[in-house]
Design a protein around this motif. Structure first.
Motif, PDB file in Angstrom:
ATOM      1  N   LEU A   1       0.897  -1.167  -0.072  1.00 31.33           N
ATOM      2  CA  LEU A   1       0.082   0.038   0.117  1.00 31.33           C
ATOM      3  C   LEU A   1       0.758   1.247  -0.123  1.00 31.33           C
ATOM      4  N   ALA A   2       0.346   2.218  -0.379  1.00 25.66           N
ATOM      5  CA  ALA A   2       0.835   3.739  -0.338  1.00 25.66           C
ATOM      6  C   ALA A   2       0.677   4.280   0.892  1.00 25.66           C
ATOM      7  N   LEU A   3       1.535   4.770   1.481  1.00 27.79           N
ATOM      8  CA  LEU A   3       1.245   5.736   2.968  1.00 27.79           C
ATOM      9  C   LEU A   3       1.811   7.076   2.519  1.00 27.79           C
ATOM     10  N   ARG A   4       0.975   8.124   2.863  1.00 26.56           N
ATOM     11  CA  ARG A   4       1.348   9.409   2.857  1.00 26.56           C
ATOM     12  C   ARG A   4       1.172  10.239   4.034  1.00 26.56           C
ATOM     13  N   VAL A   5       2.194  11.078   4.065  1.00 23.33           N
ATOM     14  CA  VAL A   5       2.358  12.262   5.504  1.00 23.33           C
ATOM     15  C   VAL A   5       2.207  13.686   4.755  1.00 23.33           C
ATOM     16  N   THR A   6       1.199  14.311   5.124  1.00 21.88           N
ATOM     17  CA  THR A   6       1.305  15.821   4.624  1.00 21.88           C
ATOM     18  C   THR A   6       1.595  16.827   5.876  1.00 21.88           C
ATOM     19  N   LEU A   7       2.312  17.667   5.646  1.00 19.82           N
ATOM     20  CA  LEU A   7       2.644  18.675   6.841  1.00 19.82           C
ATOM     21  C   LEU A   7       2.480  20.125   6.518  1.00 19.82           C
ATOM     22  N   ASP A   8       1.211  20.608   6.870  1.00 19.13           N
ATOM     23  CA  ASP A   8       0.962  22.100   6.522  1.00 19.13           C
ATOM     24  C   ASP A   8       1.498  22.754   7.760  1.00 19.13           C
ATOM     25  N   ILE A   9       2.615  23.607   7.335  1.00 19.76           N
ATOM     26  CA  ILE A   9       3.462  24.542   8.439  1.00 19.76           C
ATOM     27  C   ILE A   9       2.773  25.667   8.988  1.00 19.76           C
ATOM     28  N   ASP A  10       1.793  25.990   8.249  1.00 16.73           N
ATOM     29  CA  ASP A  10       1.008  27.144   8.959  1.00 16.73           C
ATOM     30  C   ASP A  10      -0.462  27.047   8.380  1.00 16.73           C
ATOM     31  N   ASN A  11      -1.433  26.485   9.186  1.00 18.16           N
ATOM     32  CA  ASN A  11      -2.610  26.198   8.728  1.00 18.16           C
ATOM     33  C   ASN A  11      -3.559  27.448   8.979  1.00 18.16           C
ATOM     34  N   GLY A  12      -3.021  28.705   8.840  1.00 14.14           N
ATOM     35  CA  GLY A  12      -3.892  29.677   8.862  1.00 14.14           C
ATOM     36  C   GLY A  12      -4.399  30.175  10.459  1.00 14.14           C
TER      37      GLY A  12
ATOM     38  N   ARG B   1      -3.413   3.776  -3.239  1.00 12.66           N
ATOM     39  CA  ARG B   1      -2.918   2.551  -3.870  1.00 12.66           C
ATOM     40  C   ARG B   1      -1.431   2.875  -4.202  1.00 12.66           C
ATOM     41  N   THR B   2      -1.265   4.005  -4.655  1.00 15.47           N
ATOM     42  CA  THR B   2       0.261   4.044  -5.280  1.00 15.47           C
ATOM     43  C   THR B   2       0.553   5.611  -5.007  1.00 15.47           C
ATOM     44  N   VAL B   3       1.766   5.997  -5.104  1.00 15.31           N
ATOM     45  CA  VAL B   3       2.341   7.276  -4.809  1.00 15.31           C
ATOM     46  C   VAL B   3       1.850   8.243  -5.706  1.00 15.31           C
ATOM     47  N   ASP B   4       1.361   7.893  -6.989  1.00 16.56           N
ATOM     48  CA  ASP B   4       0.715   8.840  -7.896  1.00 16.56           C
ATOM     49  C   ASP B   4      -0.781   8.861  -7.752  1.00 16.56           C
ATOM     50  N   ASP B   5      -1.398   8.229  -6.925  1.00 15.18           N
ATOM     51  CA  ASP B   5      -2.845   8.134  -6.486  1.00 15.18           C
ATOM     52  C   ASP B   5      -3.215   9.658  -6.407  1.00 15.18           C
TER      53      ASP B   5
END
Length: 179
Positions: A87-98, A110-114
């Motif tokens: 499986l594809a695992l993703r982590v996002t970090l919004d450094i300033d959420n407003g 499913r993939t890194v390009d999903d």
């Protein structure tokens, strides 16, 4: 020696702003604590690391490259996968959420390009805006040659399984920095 995939430091790896990391992996045991990927060399070159801790994806980063400023956040939900499942695992970090803070999210796909990602657990909001130290550490996928510590202390296993793809984007769903 290490059987990890390694990319030497370059300007393309320097993403101090919003961060989007995607890995396509098939772990032998999804509940085992193990290093997934990182740019991290202790002693003033701590950038970031993605670990699996007892089945919970964990992301840690340092705004200034030091252990003292390191932030460790663990997904609020355990990743449910069959041993050996890809499986594809993703982590996002919004450094300033407003709203005066940062927001970290974990996803599966499913993939890194999903284009379709399922949120894993709840978004994690932190107090104060943040950044990710750019440093000079190499990018390693599968093992940390200089860093393999659990956030609580102790040694983290190298990744056991298959490392199939990695994509690092500058900005959430932004420009591809490494693929």
């Amino acid at each position: 020696g290490s059987d990890a995939l390694q990319t030497p430091d370059s300007a393309a790896l320097d993403i101090p702003g919003d961060f989007d990391l995607r890995v396509d992996i098939a772990l032998e045991d999804w509940s085992e604590s193990q290093m997934i990927c990182l740019r991290y060399v202790p002693s003033a070159n701590d950038c970031w690391a993605l670990e699996m801790i007892d089945g919970f994806p964990t992301f840690l980063w340092s705004p200034d490259g030091t252990l003292a400023s390191r932030i460790v956040q663990t997904c609020t939900a355990q990743l449910k996968a069959h041993n050996g499942q890809r499986l594809a695992l993703r982590v996002t970090l919004d450094i300033d959420n407003g709203a005066g803070g940062y927001e970290l999210r974990f996803y599966t796909g499913r993939t890194v390009d999903d284009d379709e990602w399922d949120l894993l657990g709840l978004p994690i909001t932190g107090v104060g805006t943040t950044s990710v130290f750019t440093g000079t550490a190499d990018l390693e996928f599968g093992h940390g040659s200089a860093f393999n510590a659990l956030p609580s202390g102790g040694v983290l296993n190298r990744m056991r399984g298959k490392a199939l793809a990695l994509k690092l984007l500058s900005g959430i769903a932004g420009t591809v920095a490494v693929s």
